[in-house]
Design a protein around this motif. Structure first.
Motif, PDB file in Angstrom:
ATOM      1  N   MET A   1       0.591  -1.102   0.256  1.00 41.07           N
ATOM      2  CA  MET A   1      -0.219   0.468   0.143  1.00 41.07           C
ATOM      3  C   MET A   1       0.877   1.134  -0.404  1.00 41.07           C
ATOM      4  O   MET A   1       1.919   1.304   1.256  1.00 41.07           O
ATOM      5  CB  MET A   1      -0.746  -0.203   1.679  1.00 41.07           C
ATOM      6  N   LEU A   8       0.248   7.483  -5.605  1.00 40.31           N
ATOM      7  CA  LEU A   8       0.334   6.514  -6.842  1.00 40.31           C
ATOM      8  C   LEU A   8       1.300   6.430  -7.969  1.00 40.31           C
ATOM      9  O   LEU A   8       0.371   7.789  -8.736  1.00 40.31           O
ATOM     10  CB  LEU A   8      -1.099   5.001  -6.374  1.00 40.31           C
ATOM     11  N   ALA A  12      -0.438   1.825 -11.100  1.00 38.69           N
ATOM     12  CA  ALA A  12      -1.265   1.694  -9.096  1.00 38.69           C
ATOM     13  C   ALA A  12      -2.283   2.138  -9.447  1.00 38.69           C
ATOM     14  O   ALA A  12      -3.737   1.649  -8.537  1.00 38.69           O
ATOM     15  CB  ALA A  12      -0.416   1.867  -8.540  1.00 38.69           C
ATOM     16  N   ARG A  13      -2.523   3.716  -9.430  1.00 38.90           N
ATOM     17  CA  ARG A  13      -3.869   4.080  -9.629  1.00 38.90           C
ATOM     18  C   ARG A  13      -4.712   3.454 -10.437  1.00 38.90           C
ATOM     19  O   ARG A  13      -6.191   3.423  -9.821  1.00 38.90           O
ATOM     20  CB  ARG A  13      -3.639   5.429 -10.255  1.00 38.90           C
ATOM     21  N   ASN A  15      -5.034  -0.116 -11.277  1.00 43.00           N
ATOM     22  CA  ASN A  15      -5.695  -0.336 -11.484  1.00 43.00           C
ATOM     23  C   ASN A  15      -5.962  -0.741  -9.819  1.00 43.00           C
ATOM     24  O   ASN A  15      -7.087  -1.557  -9.589  1.00 43.00           O
ATOM     25  CB  ASN A  15      -4.146  -1.766 -10.117  1.00 43.00           C
ATOM     26  N   ARG A  16      -5.408   0.686  -8.629  1.00 42.89           N
ATOM     27  CA  ARG A  16      -6.380   0.489  -7.696  1.00 42.89           C
ATOM     28  C   ARG A  16      -8.235   0.409  -7.856  1.00 42.89           C
ATOM     29  O   ARG A  16      -9.656   0.590  -7.511  1.00 42.89           O
ATOM     30  CB  ARG A  16      -6.281   1.865  -7.086  1.00 42.89           C
ATOM     31  N   THR A  49      -2.035  -8.147  -6.150  1.00 39.59           N
ATOM     32  CA  THR A  49      -2.255  -6.632  -6.448  1.00 39.59           C
ATOM     33  C   THR A  49      -3.523  -6.104  -5.457  1.00 39.59           C
ATOM     34  O   THR A  49      -3.572  -5.159  -4.897  1.00 39.59           O
ATOM     35  CB  THR A  49      -3.277  -6.748  -7.796  1.00 39.59           C
ATOM     36  N   ARG A  52      -2.751  -5.586  -2.043  1.00 36.14           N
ATOM     37  CA  ARG A  52      -0.831  -4.196  -2.054  1.00 36.14           C
ATOM     38  C   ARG A  52      -2.402  -3.307  -1.420  1.00 36.14           C
ATOM     39  O   ARG A  52      -1.623  -1.902  -0.702  1.00 36.14           O
ATOM     40  CB  ARG A  52      -0.346  -4.513  -3.119  1.00 36.14           C
ATOM     41  N   HIS A  53      -3.281  -3.039  -2.542  1.00 36.46           N
ATOM     42  CA  HIS A  53      -3.907  -1.795  -2.616  1.00 36.46           C
ATOM     43  C   HIS A  53      -4.690  -1.517  -1.034  1.00 36.46           C
ATOM     44  O   HIS A  53      -5.481  -0.896  -0.568  1.00 36.46           O
ATOM     45  CB  HIS A  53      -5.169  -1.210  -3.564  1.00 36.46           C
TER      46      HIS A  53
END
Length: 188
Positions: A1, A8, A12-13, A15-16, A49, A52-53
């Motif tokens: 995280m 991010l 990554a943004r 994916n989130r 993934t 991680r978030h």
């Protein structure tokens, strides 16, 4: 995280955001019971993934329902000063009923402890008290009673395939919340 200090990365943004959209849809369809692996598959990412978030399913659920419950609190507060407290209460209740009938996670969202649930409780309590003071809702019903009825109703609606069930159950709830009518005068 990612830490609060570092934004991010763009990937990554994305994916989130994909995880949140997939989780919103999955929780609405299946409630809190949906496995995280299913959410990851819907989002097109691996389970790692997701973790991680969002380190827990509870953290992901909280992120998803925060916007929904915030919207409900806002709607309740917008009705709080309406000139007709009874109409305002039943309009909000109808809005909440529609939300719960179409989104399986609404009953789960109404049980997540924290400040957001307290805000919802307070906003609904204001509407309920004003409607009771105006004589539009039977006295003695508490906000806890109302939320218990709603959570049970939402659960029951999603337990069976009958498409008319939500409307029937909601009508019974609304009718039961109205104050009892005075008995008819005795005829001589």
């Amino acid at each position: 995280m990612a830490s609060a200090e570092q934004p991010l990365r763009a990937d990554a943004r994305r994916n989130r955001d994909r995880i949140l959209v997939a989780a919103r849809d999955a929780f609405a369809e299946a409630g809190f019971a949906v496995p995280l692996d299913d959410i990851a598959a819907r989002a097109g990412v691996g389970p790692g993934t997701v973790y991680r978030h969002f380190p827990t399913k509870e953290a992901l659920f909280q992120a998803v329902i925060t916007a929904r419950v915030t919207d409900l609190v806002t709607a309740a507060r917008q009705h709080a000063d309406a000139p007709d407290p009874g109409a305002a209460f039943f309009a909000f209740l109808t809005h909440l009923g529609a939300e719960g009938a179409t989104k399986r996670d609404t009953s789960d969202a109404m049980t997540v402890p924290g400040p957001l649930l307290a805000d919802l409780h307070d906003a609904v309590a204001t509407l309920l008290a004003r409607a009771q003071d105006a004589g539009a809702v039977r006295p003695g019903v508490t906000v806890d009673d109302l939320l218990t009825f709603l959570k049970s109703l939402f659960t029951a609606v999603h337990d069976g395939p009958d498409p008319g069930r939500a409307e029937r159950l909601f009508t019974v709830l609304i009718d039961g919340l109205r104050p009892p009518q005075a008995p008819p005068a005795a005829t001589p």
